[in-house]
Design a protein around this motif. Structure first.
Motif, PDB file in Angstrom:
ATOM      1  N   LEU A 212      32.671 -11.258  98.644  1.00 16.33           N
ATOM      2  CA  LEU A 212      33.785 -12.136  98.289  1.00 16.33           C
ATOM      3  C   LEU A 212      35.025 -11.251  98.178  1.00 16.33           C
ATOM      4  CD1 LEU A 212      31.863 -13.943  95.408  1.00 16.33           C
ATOM      5  CD2 LEU A 212      31.965 -14.634  97.814  1.00 16.33           C
ATOM      6  N   VAL A 213      35.936 -11.377  99.134  1.00 11.17           N
ATOM      7  CA  VAL A 213      37.108 -10.503  99.200  1.00 11.17           C
ATOM      8  C   VAL A 213      38.341 -11.260  98.728  1.00 11.17           C
ATOM      9  CG1 VAL A 213      38.547  -9.049 100.672  1.00 11.17           C
ATOM     10  CG2 VAL A 213      36.088  -9.242 101.131  1.00 11.17           C
ATOM     11  N   HIS A 214      38.983 -10.729  97.679  1.00  9.08           N
ATOM     12  CA  HIS A 214      40.184 -11.343  97.114  1.00  9.08           C
ATOM     13  C   HIS A 214      41.222 -10.247  96.866  1.00  9.08           C
ATOM     14  CE1 HIS A 214      38.417 -15.383  96.416  1.00  9.08           C
ATOM     15  NE2 HIS A 214      37.295 -14.695  96.270  1.00  9.08           N
ATOM     16  N   GLU A 215      41.972  -9.909  97.907  1.00 10.19           N
ATOM     17  CA  GLU A 215      42.940  -8.812  97.806  1.00 10.19           C
ATOM     18  C   GLU A 215      44.046  -9.106  96.801  1.00 10.19           C
ATOM     19  OE1 GLU A 215      43.694  -6.678 101.767  1.00 10.19           O
ATOM     20  OE2 GLU A 215      43.090  -8.685 102.412  1.00 10.19           O
ATOM     21  N   ASP A 216      44.379 -10.391  96.638  1.00 11.83           N
ATOM     22  CA  ASP A 216      45.480 -10.753  95.745  1.00 11.83           C
ATOM     23  C   ASP A 216      45.200 -10.405  94.293  1.00 11.83           C
ATOM     24  OD1 ASP A 216      43.493 -12.953  96.022  1.00 11.83           O
ATOM     25  OD2 ASP A 216      44.719 -13.887  94.459  1.00 11.83           O
TER      26      ASP A 216
END
Length: 210
Positions: free
Chosen positions: A31-35
């Motif tokens: 699960l990628v959430h750069e923000d």
């Protein structure tokens, strides 16, 4: 299934490779959430606590038996989300912090993102209290490295981290505060042990799914 909360897509192949080496058969969901890292850096980790909790809740609803947060900046708020999650929620750097404390009292936390320093220092001090050991923690920010990572130049990023680590001689352990810094371990020449989080962190996550 182990869900991994990342703040960079570059972590995905790193943890897939470690899974293939050490935990074949373990299902990972990335699960990628750069923000989250951007906002935590601007407004502090607590500013993203509700969003981290929502990510954890969705992962559990999708079948995760444990969640591993691979971002040190938001690891504390991820652990706090375990209270209502119903499954273990782990931060990837806690086993590394415990190993640093076991190595000796003089610990240097090396980071390339300023928002990572305080949470990692707090974690090391917490592990020292838990172990009943003294800890004198110093920090070093490698200010010129992060832009290389975000640009995809991971070799130059690792080289700069390793160069900073090699300036440290009066310590019992050097903690690489971010999972992204791990490749620098192979480039250092310092005699001080250089510790990174992905392998021991993933091992803890794997055990939590059993």
């Amino acid at each position: 299934m182990l869900a991994l909360l990342h703040t960079s897509p570059l972590h995905v192949p790193v943890f897939d490779a470690l899974r293939d080496q050490d935990h074949p058969g373990l299902e990972l969901r990335h699960l990628v959430h750069e923000d989250l890292l951007t906002r935590a850096g601007q407004d502090g980790p607590e500013s993203v606590a509700d969003d981290v909790r929502a990510v954890v809740d969705r992962a559990v609803a999708d079948g995760a038996r444990a969640v591993l947060c691979t971002c040190s900046s938001i690891g504390g708020v991820a652990e706090a989300a375990a209270a209502g999650a119903g499954v273990p929620v782990l931060r990837v750097d806690r086993p590394m912090a415990a190993a640093a404390v076991a190595a000796g009292p003089r610990i240097v936390v090396l980071a390339t993102v300023a928002s990572t320093l305080a949470p990692t220092v707090q974690l090391v001090e917490e592990e020292a209290r838990r172990a009943g050991r003294p800890a004198s923690v110093r920090t070093l920010l490698v200010e010129d490295a992060w832009t290389h990572f975000t640009a995809g130049d991971t070799h130059e990023y690792a080289r700069r981290v390793a160069a900073a680590a090699d300036t440290i001689t009066d310590a019992d352990a050097i903690v690489l505060a971010q999972a992204s810094m791990t490749p620098a371990q192979q480039l250092t020449s310092t005699t001080v042990p250089v510790l990174s989080s992905p392998r021991p962190g993933l091992a803890a996550g794997a055990r939590a799914t059993e």
